[in-house]
Scaffold this motif. Structure first.
Motif, short mmCIF file in Angstrom:
data_model
loop_
_atom_site.label_atom_id
_atom_site.label_comp_id
_atom_site.label_asym_id
_atom_site.label_seq_id
_atom_site.Cartn_x
_atom_site.Cartn_y
_atom_site.Cartn_z
N PRO A 138 10.96 76.64 6.46
CA PRO A 138 12.35 76.45 6.03
C PRO A 138 12.54 75.27 5.07
CG PRO A 138 12.06 75.73 8.30
CD PRO A 138 10.76 76.29 7.86
N ASP A 172 15.66 73.75 1.96
CA ASP A 172 16.97 73.88 1.31
C ASP A 172 16.83 73.37 -0.12
OD1 ASP A 172 17.80 74.54 3.86
OD2 ASP A 172 18.76 72.63 4.24
N ARG A 197 19.66 78.01 1.60
CA ARG A 197 18.85 77.69 2.77
C ARG A 197 17.83 78.82 2.86
NH1 ARG A 197 22.43 75.05 7.26
NH2 ARG A 197 20.52 75.54 8.31
N ILE A 248 13.78 80.49 3.72
CA ILE A 248 12.55 80.54 4.51
C ILE A 248 11.43 80.95 3.55
CG2 ILE A 248 11.33 81.61 6.44
CD1 ILE A 248 13.66 80.00 7.41
N ARG A 268 18.15 82.16 5.00
CA ARG A 268 18.19 82.08 6.47
C ARG A 268 19.27 82.95 7.08
NH1 ARG A 268 17.69 75.77 7.44
NH2 ARG A 268 16.57 75.50 5.52
N ASN A 269 20.29 83.31 6.32
CA ASN A 269 21.33 84.14 6.87
C ASN A 269 21.14 85.63 6.57
OD1 ASN A 269 21.82 84.03 4.18
ND2 ASN A 269 23.88 83.19 4.32
N LYS A 311 17.91 88.95 5.78
CA LYS A 311 16.49 89.31 5.85
C LYS A 311 15.98 89.93 4.55
CE LYS A 311 15.68 87.92 9.95
NZ LYS A 311 14.86 86.76 10.14
#
Length: 155
Positions: free
Chosen positions: A76, A78, A92, A94, A113-114, A116
């Protein structure tokens, strides 16, 4: 009455400090695990210069891509990212892979991150500083060298 508020503030600050230290410890362990699994030393990669200052380089989809680094669990980060003709947006992210195409463009593969849905983000469109979830700010090149074992050279 004021001493009750003071006690509550001290307790909240202590919990916040403990929580941030635990995040930092977990993050440092993740960096250490990924670094140990990485085979070999530092790989030097030449990044294609931006052709125009306002836009990212066009993607070379006709050629095979070279995977420079890959991980299953993701990492992770940012960062601030500038899309074509738009203002910078904070993402944000991954990170799951670092890929280079035949034209020399380097991309970070992963997902927000929010969501897929997988994204490929050009390295030249990312702000030079990234932020780790433990509130540590690093340069993008330092992050890639530490975590991925990739040293970027811009021509």
């Amino acid at each position: 009455m004021y001493w009750i508020i003071g006690v509550v503030v001290v307790v909240v600050l202590a919990v916040n400090s403990w929580w941030r230290r635990s995040i930092a410890r977990n993050y440092e362990q993740l960096i250490e695990e990924i670094t140990q699994r990485r085979s070999g030393g530092i790989v030097e990669v030449t990044v294609a210069p931006r052709k125009r200052k306002k836009y990212v380089n066009p993607r070379n989809t006709s050629s095979a891509h070279t995977v420079l680094w890959f991980t299953d669990e993701g990492f992770p980060i940012d960062f601030s990212y500038t899309k074509k003709r738009e203002h910078a947006e904070n993402i944000r992210f991954i990170l799951t892979a670092v890929v280079q195409d035949a034209s020399g463009n380097v991309y970070l593969y992963g997902h927000a991150r929010n969501s897929k849905g997988e994204q490929a983000i050009d390295v030249t469109a990312i702000a030079p500083r990234v932020k780790l979830p433990m509130y540590k700010v690093l340069s993008l090149s330092e992050l890639l060298e530490t975590v991925c074992g990739i040293r970027l050279r811009y021509t």
